[in-house]
Design an enzyme around this catalytic site. Structure first.
Site, PDB file in Angstrom:
ATOM      1  CB  SER A   7      -3.675  -3.621  -3.701  1.00 23.86           C
ATOM      2  OG  SER A   7      -2.973  -3.529  -4.899  1.00 23.86           O
ATOM      3  CG  HIS A  58       0.076  -4.635  -3.065  1.00 27.85           C
ATOM      4  ND1 HIS A  58      -0.830  -5.463  -3.653  1.00 27.85           N
ATOM      5  CD2 HIS A  58       0.593  -5.332  -2.021  1.00 27.85           C
ATOM      6  CE1 HIS A  58      -0.870  -6.618  -3.010  1.00 27.85           C
ATOM      7  NE2 HIS A  58      -0.025  -6.551  -1.995  1.00 27.85           N
ATOM      8  CG  ASP A  99      -0.685  -9.876  -0.618  1.00 27.51           C
ATOM      9  OD1 ASP A  99      -0.541 -10.897   0.078  1.00 27.51           O
ATOM     10  OD2 ASP A  99       0.055  -8.877  -0.533  1.00 27.51           O
TER      11      ASP A  99
END
Lengths: 193, 278
Positions: free
Chosen positions: A16, A43, A136
Site C-alpha cells: 500500500s 491499494h 490488509d
C-alpha cells in the site's frame, strides 16, 4: 531452509502506501526471462483509475497488464489487480474478479488475492508483503504460510510505513525478512521452472 | 468442505442454482456463510432443506449488489456521445439492465437519454435476482453521505463539456434529503423504468422484444466460463443486429461469441454477419 529445487508456480506481492516505488524498483531489476507470473495487489485511490499500469510498464522488464475476468495466468507476465475490483486466483490458474464489499477499506484487497492464491498454488507460491499503512495482507500471508507457501516480509526498517509489514509479522513468522534489494536478489536467483 | 455437494442440495431443494459460479469464489462465499452463522456443512444442508427464510437471507449474502450512479464515468461519457448517432433514428428504444441491483445505472442511463431528448421513446427494464434490490430500484432512494462521489460522477459525465453550455444541475434529477441522509430520484424519472425479478442463471429470457442496448455490468464475473457463454449467447440472440452490450470494465467475451461482437470503446456491438451460421 528453502530447498533450491522447489518448483514455484507464482509470486504474489501486496503493498500500500510507499509500495509503488518499491514495486517499480523490483520490476526494473527483475530478469527479463523471470520464469513465473507475478501477481500484484496494490491499494490505490478509487478514482485514479488509469496511469498505474502505464507507469509500471515504463520501467518494467516484463509486461504488466490489468487482467480481465477469466484471463489465464501465464509465466513471465506481471498482473496488476484492476482498480475497484477484488482479484482472485481460480483453481484452474485463471483470474476471477469481484466487486463485492471492500475488505480492510480496500478494493482490491490483498487478503482476498493472497488467500485465493494460497488455495490455488498451495506450497508452490511465494507471498511478499511490502510497505503499507493498513493491516490488509496479514491474514492472506497467514493463509499462504498455512499452505506451506514461502512467505517474505519487507524489513519494516526499510518501509515508508510499517503498519502492513508489522501486522503480518504479528500473525506469522515468515521464511524471510528482506530489504527491497534482497527481495530482488531472491527473485532473480529463482531457478527456471 | 465439499461445497459442490452442498450446491447440489441447494439446487434440489430451493429455486437457486449456484453450480455455475466460479469455483474459488463460491467456495469462499459458502465458507463465509458457515463462519458467520456458526454452522457446519451438515447443518447448512439441513437449514437449506427446511428454512426458506434462511435460504433467502443466505442468497442475499452470497450475491453481490455493488453499483453506483454513473459507475465508471468514462463509460457513460462514451455512451453519451455514441447514443446520439446510434439511437436518434429509432422510433422506439429498448433497453435492458440485466442484474440491475439497486437501479442506479438504470437512472443514470435515463438521465443521459433525457439530456439527448430521447426519453419519450425509451422502454427500459431492469431485472435482478434479489427482490430487496428490486424494491430499492423502484424507490429510487439512495444513501447520500457515503456516496458523495455520485455528484462528482454526475458532473464528470454531464458537466465537463468545454463549450460553455449551461450546467445540468443535480437537482434536475435528484432531491437531496439531508434530514434522512438520502438522495431521491425525482418522480418524473422514477415513473419510467419497469423492474421485475429474473434469474439469469435459471430462467429463460422473459421478453419477446429485442433490445438496442443490454447492460450487464459485473454480473458474469461470478460465473464460470461455461455459464458466461450461455448467457452471452442469450444476450446475443436478444439484441438487434448493431445493438450494443455493456459489460463491466474488466469483463470480456471468451470463446465462440468473441467473434460475434465488435468492441467499440466500452460497448460490444452485435456483428452484422448473417453469413455466420451457428
Amino acid at each position: 531452509m528453502l530447498r533450491n529445487d522447489k518448483r514455484y508456480k507464482a509470486v504474489v506481492i501486496g503493498g500500500s502506501a510507499g509500495s509503488f516505488s518499491i514495486v517499480t524498483r523490483i520490476l526494473s531489476k527483475i530478469r527479463p526471462d523471470f520464469p513465473l507470473p507475478i501477481i500484484l495487489c496494490l491499494h490505490r485511490l478509487k478514482h485514479v483509475r488509469s496511469g498505474l499500469v502505464e507507469s509500471l510498464n515504463l520501467k518494467s522488464n516484463i509486461e504488466v497488464v490489468e487482467p480481465f475476468d477469466k484471463d489465464r495466468i501465464v509465466p513471465n507476465k506481471v498482473y496488476l489487480a484492476p482498480s475497484n475490483y477484488h482479484m482472485f486466483i481460480e483453481f484452474d490458474n485463471s483470474f476471477s474478479l469481484s466487486t463485492e464489499i471492500v475488505l480492510n477499506h480496500s478494493r482490491p484487497a490483498i487478503d482476498h488475492t493472497f488467500s485465493s492464491a494460497a488455495y490455488a498454488y498451495r506450497d508452490k507460491l511465494i507471498g511478499i508483503i511490502l510497505t503499507g499503512a493498513n493491516k490488509d495482507g496479514a491474514k492472506g500471508m497467514k493463509e499462504i504460510a498455512g499452505k506451506k507457501g514461502t512467505t517474505i516480509i519487507q524489513d519494516p526498517a526499510t518501509c515508508e510505513v510499517d503498519t502492513m509489514t508489522k501486522s503480518a509479522l504479528r500473525l506469522i513468522t515468515p521464511d524471510k525478512v528482506l530489504s527491497p534489494e534482497e527481495i530482488i536478489d531472491f527473485l532473480n536467483q529463482l531457478p527456471n521452472v | 468442505m465439499d461445497y459442490k455437494n452442498y450446491l447440489q442440495h441447494l439446487k434440489k431443494h430451493t429455486r437457486y442454482d449456484f453450480s455455475g459460479y466460479s469455483d474459488n469464489s463460491i467456495h469462499r462465499r459458502i465458507q463465509k456463510v458457515l463462519t458467520d452463522h456458526h454452522l457446519n456443512v451438515e447443518q447448512l444442508i439441513e437449514k437449506t432443506k427446511y428454512d426458506q427464510l434462511f435460504v433467502e437471507k443466505m442468497v442475499e449474502e452470497i450475491t453481490v449488489n455493488t453499483t453506483e450512479l454513473f459507475r465508471n464515468p468514462e463509460v457513460w461519457i462514451d455512451l453519451y456521445h455514441k447514443y446520439k448517432s446510434f439511437l436518434k433514428n429509432k422510433k422506439q428504444i429498448n433497453i435492458w439492465h440485466a442484474g440491475c441491483s439497486s437501479g442506479q445505472e438504470v437512472y443514470s442511463n435515463l438521465i443521459i437519454l433525457n439530456e439527448l431528448g430521447l426519453l419519450d421513446r425509451v422502454k427500459i427494464v431492469g431485472t435482478d435476482l434479489n427482490i430487496k434490490m428490486l424494491s430499492a430500484s423502484k424507490k429510487g432512494r439512495y444513501n447520500y453521505k457515503f456516496n458523495r462521489q455520485y455528484i462528482e460522477n454526475f458532473n464528470k459525465v454531464l458537466n465537463s463539456k468545454k463549450n460553455g453550455s449551461p450546467k445540468v444541475p443535480f437537482e434536475k434529477y435528484f432531491t437531496i434529503n439531508e434530514q434522512e441522509d438520502c438522495l431521491e430520484v425525482n418522480d418524473f424519472l422514477r415513473a419510467i423504468p419497469l423492474f421485475r425479478r429474473h434469474d439469469l442463471v435459471q430462467e429463460k429470457i422473459p421478453f419477446y422484444n429485442k433490445f438496442d442496448v443490454i447492460f450487464c455490468r459485473n454480473v458474469l464475473i461470478y460465473f464460470n466460463a461455461e455459464l458466461q457463454s450461455k448467457i452471452i449467447q442469450q444476450f446475443y440472440n436478444q439484441l438487434f443486429v448493431g445493438g450494443i452490450m455493456i459489460l463491466g470494465n474488466h469483463e470480456g467475451i471468451n470463446g465462440f461469441f468473441k467473434t460475434k461482437f465488435l468492441k467499440n470503446g466500452p460497448a460490444f456491438v452485435k456483428n452484422n454477419a448473417y453469413h455466420l451460421k451457428y
